[in-house]
Design a protein around this motif. Structure first.
Motif, short mmCIF file in Angstrom:
data_model
loop_
_atom_site.label_atom_id
_atom_site.label_comp_id
_atom_site.label_asym_id
_atom_site.label_seq_id
_atom_site.Cartn_x
_atom_site.Cartn_y
_atom_site.Cartn_z
N THR A 365 8.87 -2.79 -3.16
CA THR A 365 10.12 -2.79 -2.98
C THR A 365 11.07 -3.64 -2.40
O THR A 365 10.22 -4.13 -1.16
CB THR A 365 10.45 -1.31 -1.75
N TYR A 371 13.40 -1.28 -6.50
CA TYR A 371 12.31 -0.95 -6.68
C TYR A 371 11.49 -0.94 -7.84
O TYR A 371 12.36 -0.66 -9.04
CB TYR A 371 12.00 0.91 -6.76
N ASP A 383 3.97 -3.03 -1.86
CA ASP A 383 3.82 -2.26 -0.95
C ASP A 383 2.16 -1.76 -0.93
O ASP A 383 1.46 -1.78 -2.01
CB ASP A 383 4.21 -1.20 -1.93
N GLN A 384 1.67 -2.10 -0.29
CA GLN A 384 0.04 -1.78 -0.23
C GLN A 384 0.49 0.27 0.97
O GLN A 384 0.65 0.06 1.52
CB GLN A 384 -0.26 -2.47 0.67
N TYR A 385 -0.60 0.77 -0.32
CA TYR A 385 -0.91 2.01 0.29
C TYR A 385 -2.44 2.55 1.34
O TYR A 385 -3.44 2.23 0.56
CB TYR A 385 -0.81 3.04 -0.67
N ASN A 435 -1.00 6.80 1.83
CA ASN A 435 0.20 6.26 2.33
C ASN A 435 0.54 5.08 2.86
O ASN A 435 0.09 4.10 3.07
CB ASN A 435 -0.13 7.16 4.20
N TYR A 436 2.12 4.97 3.17
CA TYR A 436 2.54 3.64 2.69
C TYR A 436 1.49 3.25 4.64
O TYR A 436 2.13 3.16 5.29
CB TYR A 436 3.76 3.54 2.97
N THR A 439 3.49 -3.95 3.96
CA THR A 439 4.09 -4.98 2.48
C THR A 439 2.77 -6.11 2.52
O THR A 439 1.99 -6.89 3.44
CB THR A 439 5.24 -6.11 2.90
N THR A 448 -1.60 -5.72 7.38
CA THR A 448 -0.68 -3.98 6.28
C THR A 448 -1.08 -3.65 8.10
O THR A 448 -2.43 -3.84 8.67
CB THR A 448 -0.51 -3.87 5.56
#
Length: 758
Positions: A365, A371, A383-385, A435-436, A439, A448
């Motif tokens: 993002t 995006y 974006d890291q989850y 889950n987010y 960054t 993160t």
């Protein structure tokens, strides 16, 4: 080592062994000639080991056997004369089958320092990477098609689930069948099958191996085998083989330290001269953080030279290892009914438990709200989850009942195999986290925040299969042989979601029956040259997700039949074994199409993915050396889609040209062998629209093997350096979930080991 058949003196057997070895040296293992002499003398079936050590033969109860030693003979050659158990035609050697396959021995794996199935991609030009990361499941493609880890893997011929880290320390060989496998498997992707052959008891053997590699990987292994007498004085009635292995893992990829271990025991009991019972059990565990992939930067392919291949984007302080635990056991009973017919019952169970975890980079993002789903941001951020799916249970059970024998019909000999396979698979998962977490960036320097909340759903699966099969090799004349096979499969599959609100389980269930035929014809131009042609079908089965955004939710799709025809030549003699073939495979594909005004999707069959290719393999042998070479030229395209913009496009992550060479030569020091390997892979498409590709690359590997005799014991020293020139390149470019993954070629890596054979 002790002779398994001391009633035959070496002097009396020498003339027969000389003639047998002359034939076997073209590609088989000369040591097995002793087993053939014993089998001829006793006129009873001999159970042979899958390793290069001599097999043993049971005698009648009460017949005592003296313990006579034979000198050790080592012959290293090709496996063209090795039987291919996954081929389905009994003990027919690879060189005599109208299909293409390769057999990789445990010795070859040790020389290359390979410990996972992903290593097959460096051994055979027809086998490639298909999302292979450090510390994770091995994914392969054959002839450009991705193998399905649920359906394209076998263990001693029985179906297993390969959604785990499969250990190789107790495997005597790996068999790779190329092409559609409709008569070998009920449902499977059309590329081929991989079969793991378990080490079985052999003559007296003790082998201890210690090795070091990379930044600090240390490993050790024990391979021990013995035969024991029964109460009747039969010295070889019972056999036991134990394999133990353990490793501390510290690979070149950073933040990926882990460990693995294996304990495996295999035994057999020669109950009578006609009946053998074999049992084995395997326990294994691997715990290691996996390697997260790189991606495009916006629409730009990053320069591989600017990326440190040791960087692991799964390097957060909260990252946890992926854990694979496996328990597998099997029981096989073989009974020689008479001189022509053998009966077999073979069953196995597999119990897998996985903890799948990753600090997962996916998409981006941007600061302006844009995006990027298929790539990272142009500035290198993403974006890291926090992804976690713990306590995943996958259980498989299989029972195969078969009869194999020879009959004469219409004046022609028929070698027939027929049977039924019952199999069951089910998975039991729990809720997962996706889950987010914040960054990250491609330098791996941004922290993160973990969020392990189990907010995501998962899918449990059940499957019951019954497969009836018949295979027949028909001797039409002294030179002509016909081959046919047919398999009828009845599927019963279902799935349902977990960790969702009551009543929203999105269940699916369907039954389907499919029949897959296969035909072949071969012609022996002379004893060392064969031409063949074959045609066959494979099948895949799928169901539309039971989600409201699909207009045909939960419905089973028509069976997706793949078709293949193939022609080729095979030859084998003392100086070279070679084969060349052309294949043409067509596989149906699916596509989601928007329908109606509400934007619902309709999943349907839409066109085909067609792969046509030319394969060539050769194993050149000369005094004290040899060269194994394989190459494939592949033309893979999408055709027949209702969206004409897709037609003529190449599939992603499939190289058009591959070549793999491995040379070996004994040099001035007795027992010293120098080795060199070259791997070339052509460019691969990165995006489905073919607008971007990664360039070709070449890798050079060097190694040496030194056999040192110390009395009756042997030390085998091995050293190697992979990617000697430290070449920087993108090794592969998987495309999943509309996202591009990029995996770099591993940096220069060294390894060394010593094997002590007592």
């Amino acid at each position: 080592m002790a002779s398994p058949f001391p009633s035959i003196s070496p002097a009396a057997a020498t003339p027969r062994l000389n003639s047998l070895c002359a034939a076997l040296l073209a590609g088989g293992l000369c040591a097995n000639a002793w087993a053939q002499v014993a089998a001829e003398k006793s006129a009873t079936p001999a159970a042979t080991s899958a390793t290069s050590a001599p097999a043993t033969t049971a005698t009648s109860p009460g017949a005592a056997e003296p313990n006579t030693a034979l000198p050790q003979v080592t012959v290293r050659g090709s496996n063209a004369q090795a039987a291919l158990s996954v081929g389905g035609f009994g003990d027919t050697p690879v060189a005599k089958l109208p299909l293409q396959a390769s057999v990789i021995t445990s010795d070859q794996l040790a020389d290359r320092g390979l410990h996972s199935l992903a290593g097959l991609a460096s051994m055979d030009a027809s086998v490639g990477d298909s999302y292979n990361s450090e510390g994770y499941v091995s994914y392969l493609k054959i002839r450009g098609y991705d193998l399905d880890n649920r359906f394209n893997y076998r263990r001693d011929g029985l179906p297993i689930n390969a959604e785990t880290a499969l250990p190789l320390a107790n495997k005597s060989s790996l068999e790779v069948l190329k092409g559609t496998s409709g008569i070998q498997a009920g449902t499977s992707a059309p590329g081929g099958l991989v079969n793991l052959v378990v080490k079985r008891p052999t003559v007296e053997l003790t082998s201890v191996t210690l090795g070091v590699s990379e930044r600090g990987t240390v490993e050790g292994a024990l391979d021990w085998s013995r035969r024991f007498a029964d109460s009747y004085g039969n010295n070889n009635a019972f056999g036991l083989r134990v394999n133990l292995a353990a490793a501390h893992l510290d690979p070149e990829v950073r933040s990926a330290k882990g460990d693995r271990w294996l304990m495996a025991v295999a035994g057999d009991w020669r109950l009578t001269s006609a009946t053998t019972i074999e049992a084995e059990v395997e326990l294994s565990r691997q715990s290691q953080p996996s390697q997260a992939a790189f991606s495009l930067l916006g629409t730009t392919l990053p320069d591989a030279h600017s990326i440190d291949p040791r960087t692991n984007l799964n390097n957060q302080s909260w990252s946890q290892p992926v854990v694979f635990e496996g328990r597998t056991a099997s029981l096989r009973v073989q009974h020689q009914l008479n001189a022509d017919w053998k009966l077999q019952a073979h069953g196995a169970i597999q119990r897998l438990v996985n903890d799948d975890r990753l600090a997962y980079p996916f998409g981006c993002t941007g600061a302006d709200g844009t995006y990027w789903a298929s790539s990272y941001c142009p500035d290198g951020t993403f974006d890291q989850y926090d992804f976690r799916s713990d306590n995943e249970h996958r259980n498989s059970t299989a029972l195969d009942l078969s009869a194999q024998g020879r009959v004469m019909l219409a004046g022609m000999r028929h070698d027939v195999t027929t049977g039924v396979l019952f199999s069951r698979f089910y998975s039991r998962l729990q809720g997962q986290a996706y889950n987010y977490a914040g960054t990250g960036d491609i330098t791996g320097s941004l922290p993160t925040v973990a969020d392990p909340s189990l907010t995501g759903s998962n899918t449990d699966r059940d499957e019951h299969n019954t497969e009836l099969y018949l295979r027949d090799a028909i001797q039409l004349s002294p030179r002509w042989q016909g081959w046919l096979g047919v398999r009828h499969t009845r599927l019963n599959r279902g799935s349902f979601q977990v960790n969702v609100a009551p009543g929203e389980e999105a269940r699916t269930h369907y039954r389907q029956s499919v029949t897959t035929p296969w035909l072949g014809l071969s012609y022996a131009m002379d004893p060392e040259l064969m031409a063949y042609a074959s045609w066959g079908e494979g099948v895949e089965s799928d169901v539309v997700p039971n989600r409201t955004d699909y207009a045909n939710q939960g419905q089973s799709l028509p069976a997706m039949r793949s078709h293949q025809w193939e022609v080729g030549l095979k030859a084998g003699h003392r100086s070279v074994d070679w084969s060349v073939n052309y294949f043409d495979i067509s596989k149906p594909t699916t596509r989601d199409v928007e329908v109606g005004t509400a934007g619902q999707l309709l999943r349907r069959l839409d066109g085909t993915q067609d792969h046509r290719g030319l394969e060539a393999q050769a194993d050149f042998k000369w005094q004290d050396g040899g060269l194994q070479a394989s190459a494939m030229k592949l033309h893979a395209r999408r055709n027949g889609s209702s969206d004409t913009s897709l037609n003529g496009l190449k599939p992603v992550n499939v190289p058009e040209t591959t070549a793999k060479l491995l040379g070996r030569q004994r040099v001035w020091i007795p027992g010293l062998e120098l080795q060199a390997g070259v791997i070339y892979e052509g460019r691969r498409m990165v995006l489905p629209d073919n607008s971007l590709s990664i360039p070709s690359w070449t890798r050079l590997d060097l190694g040496a093997r030194y056999e040192q005799a110390i009395g009756r014991q042997t030390l085998v020293w091995r050293v190697g350096v992979d990617n000697v020139t430290d070449r920087r390149a993108w090794r592969e470019s998987p495309y999943q979930y509309q996202h591009v993954y990029l995996y770099p070629l591993a940096p220069r890596t060294w390894r060394a080991s010593v094997e002590w054979v007592l």
